[in-house]
Write an enzyme that holds these catalytic residues in place. Sequence first.
Site, mmCIF file in Angstrom:
data_model
loop_
_atom_site.group_PDB
_atom_site.id
_atom_site.type_symbol
_atom_site.label_atom_id
_atom_site.label_comp_id
_atom_site.label_asym_id
_atom_site.label_seq_id
_atom_site.Cartn_x
_atom_site.Cartn_y
_atom_site.Cartn_z
ATOM 1 N N GLU A 94 -16.387 -36.114 -1.085
ATOM 2 C CA GLU A 94 -15.054 -36.536 -1.518
ATOM 3 C C GLU A 94 -15.121 -37.825 -2.328
ATOM 4 O O GLU A 94 -16.017 -38.645 -2.138
ATOM 5 C CB GLU A 94 -14.152 -36.735 -0.296
ATOM 6 C CG GLU A 94 -13.831 -35.404 0.390
ATOM 7 C CD GLU A 94 -12.916 -35.536 1.600
ATOM 8 O OE1 GLU A 94 -11.978 -34.738 1.695
ATOM 9 O OE2 GLU A 94 -13.157 -36.411 2.455
ATOM 10 N N CYS A 107 -13.264 -44.618 -6.037
ATOM 11 C CA CYS A 107 -14.073 -44.827 -4.839
ATOM 12 C C CYS A 107 -15.015 -43.619 -4.733
ATOM 13 O O CYS A 107 -14.564 -42.487 -4.580
ATOM 14 C CB CYS A 107 -13.121 -44.933 -3.657
ATOM 15 S SG CYS A 107 -13.947 -45.120 -2.097
ATOM 16 N N CYS A 114 -23.486 -39.360 6.140
ATOM 17 C CA CYS A 114 -24.110 -40.686 6.278
ATOM 18 C C CYS A 114 -24.939 -40.689 7.553
ATOM 19 O O CYS A 114 -24.491 -40.201 8.587
ATOM 20 C CB CYS A 114 -23.043 -41.777 6.345
ATOM 21 S SG CYS A 114 -23.761 -43.436 6.490
ATOM 22 N N CYS A 118 -21.725 -45.231 12.347
ATOM 23 C CA CYS A 118 -20.853 -46.303 12.849
ATOM 24 C C CYS A 118 -19.775 -45.649 13.714
ATOM 25 O O CYS A 118 -19.251 -44.580 13.371
ATOM 26 C CB CYS A 118 -20.206 -47.063 11.702
ATOM 27 S SG CYS A 118 -21.412 -47.877 10.640
ATOM 28 N N CYS A 121 -16.246 -44.529 12.166
ATOM 29 C CA CYS A 121 -16.207 -43.904 10.835
ATOM 30 C C CYS A 121 -16.353 -42.391 10.913
ATOM 31 O O CYS A 121 -17.293 -41.876 11.515
ATOM 32 C CB CYS A 121 -17.313 -44.505 9.976
ATOM 33 S SG CYS A 121 -17.463 -43.723 8.353
ATOM 34 N N CYS A 336 -10.205 -45.763 3.936
ATOM 35 C CA CYS A 336 -11.578 -46.134 4.299
ATOM 36 C C CYS A 336 -12.007 -45.452 5.584
ATOM 37 O O CYS A 336 -11.302 -45.485 6.578
ATOM 38 C CB CYS A 336 -11.686 -47.629 4.561
ATOM 39 S SG CYS A 336 -11.412 -48.640 3.151
HETATM 40 N N1 SAH Z 1 -21.463 -47.170 3.947
HETATM 41 C C1 SAH Z 1 -20.848 -48.227 3.251
HETATM 42 C C2 SAH Z 1 -19.775 -47.783 2.279
HETATM 43 C C3 SAH Z 1 -18.854 -46.668 2.703
HETATM 44 S S1 SAH Z 1 -17.734 -46.995 4.019
HETATM 45 C C4 SAH Z 1 -20.286 -49.251 4.215
HETATM 46 O O1 SAH Z 1 -20.256 -48.960 5.399
HETATM 47 O O2 SAH Z 1 -19.947 -50.335 3.753
HETATM 48 C C5 SAH Z 1 -16.403 -47.855 3.224
HETATM 49 C C6 SAH Z 1 -15.701 -48.885 4.093
HETATM 50 O O3 SAH Z 1 -14.851 -48.254 5.069
HETATM 51 C C7 SAH Z 1 -16.627 -49.790 4.880
HETATM 52 O O4 SAH Z 1 -16.197 -51.126 4.791
HETATM 53 C C8 SAH Z 1 -16.451 -49.262 6.292
HETATM 54 O O5 SAH Z 1 -16.820 -50.198 7.250
HETATM 55 C C9 SAH Z 1 -14.994 -48.924 6.310
HETATM 56 N N2 SAH Z 1 -14.546 -48.034 7.379
HETATM 57 C C10 SAH Z 1 -15.226 -47.027 7.939
HETATM 58 N N3 SAH Z 1 -14.460 -46.394 8.872
HETATM 59 C C11 SAH Z 1 -13.262 -47.028 8.877
HETATM 60 C C12 SAH Z 1 -12.032 -46.830 9.572
HETATM 61 N N4 SAH Z 1 -11.901 -45.827 10.447
HETATM 62 N N5 SAH Z 1 -11.017 -47.659 9.320
HETATM 63 C C13 SAH Z 1 -11.130 -48.646 8.401
HETATM 64 N N6 SAH Z 1 -12.249 -48.875 7.681
HETATM 65 C C14 SAH Z 1 -13.307 -48.084 7.917
HETATM 66 FE FE1 SF4 Z 2 -21.987 -44.776 6.985
HETATM 67 FE FE2 SF4 Z 2 -19.404 -44.859 7.644
HETATM 68 FE FE3 SF4 Z 2 -21.093 -46.655 8.658
HETATM 69 FE FE4 SF4 Z 2 -20.454 -46.781 6.031
HETATM 70 S S1 SF4 Z 2 -19.063 -47.082 7.765
HETATM 71 S S2 SF4 Z 2 -22.497 -46.958 6.957
HETATM 72 S S3 SF4 Z 2 -20.237 -44.581 5.604
HETATM 73 S S4 SF4 Z 2 -21.151 -44.443 9.042
#
Ligand code: SAH
Ligand code: SF4
Length: 343
Positions: A94, A107, A114, A118, A121, A336
């Site tokens: 996406e 974006c 990934c 995390c 996420c 995000c």
């Molecule tokens: N992997 C990279 C870039 C993609 S994630 C990273 O982690 O930075 C893009 C952004 O979304 C990151 O700042 C991540 O921490 C944030 N993010 C992930 N899950 C989220 C959520 N459920 N609510 C708000 N931000 C989130």
């Molecule tokens: Fe991967 Fe999501 Fe963590 Fe970014 S926030 S590193 S996309 S698992």
Amino acid sequence: MDENIHDALELSLNDWQILFAEWGEQKFRASQVCQWIYAKKVFNYHDMSNLSKTLREKLSDNILMTLPVLIRQQNSRDGTKKFLWQLSDGSRIESVLLNHGSYKTACISSQAGCPLSCAFCETGANGFTRNLTRGEILGQFLTMEKLNGADIHNIVFMGMGEPLLNEQNVFSAIRSLNDKNMRNLGARHITISTSGIVPGIEDLADFEIPLRLSLSLHAPNDNLRSKIMPVNKTYPLQKLITALKRYRDRTGERITIEYALIDHVNDAPEYAYETAALLDGLEPYINIIPFNPIPSKPEFKRSDNARVKEFCRALTELHIEFELRKERGGDIMAACGQLAGNK
Ligand code: SAH
Ligand code: SF4
């Protein structure tokens, strides 16, 4: 050059020049083809009207033009658009187009899925398929720009995946976006967001294009951060901060810190104090982002207004510069961390 040599978006300007030299074509023809593709978004060789008919035919016979196939587009009430693409191996990814008036930000995803898992996420919850090629990264941007009908001003690597785990392809795509003979997008308009891959941040400090860097912090001590971001066990905060300071010294660029407030997980005012101490000397700019609820973690909730206010009050007291971000695209799961590639 790799096996993708015969696919247009996989070729750098230098690759095009080498190829055209082999074909006995003049060097400037390479820039002309790149202008059509990257500046004018003309993807059909037969429409490249300043090339000879013979060259146009040779191009269509020999160089594929593989673009991501649009499977679904969703439009949010706030103007955000989400695109679901299918790639040539069937993987789905996406991208999101954010709207600030006529000012647009793309974006982009750097991986299908990934590997970093995390806890907050949705992309991470769905596992990892593979790195995207440079052509698949560029294809998202160029196709969105064509659909948009006008230039997109910024690109942020904040879609699916961790860009610094796919450094070679991400950097190669960025070189072409930045190249004056290709898309000519300024370095200040390109942002890499990372969860804290230290070797990648070190490479970014030495990269010839001074990109913007955004760090997803979300917790200011190793104990909490390792719980919600397992990558922290590999690259703990002290190593991360050293790498960020080096990036700051080498590029002179201010780093943006992303911090999503999750109810009773990382939103106590004490964490604001700890964040300020941790980032002392870095002159950070902090984005406080609303946590976006995800289906795989119903127990994680967005902090209520009172807790957000308390956290921000602490940052103000500490003279930390920050912005409280509004959620965008939440109604279409485009915010995000909500991108999942339709899994
Ligand atoms: N992997 C990279 C870039 C993609 S994630 C990273 O982690 O930075 C893009 C952004 O979304 C990151 O700042 C991540 O921490 C944030 N993010 C992930 N899950 C989220 C959520 N459920 N609510 C708000 N931000 C989130
Ligand atoms: Fe991967 Fe999501 Fe963590 Fe970014 S926030 S590193 S996309 S698992």
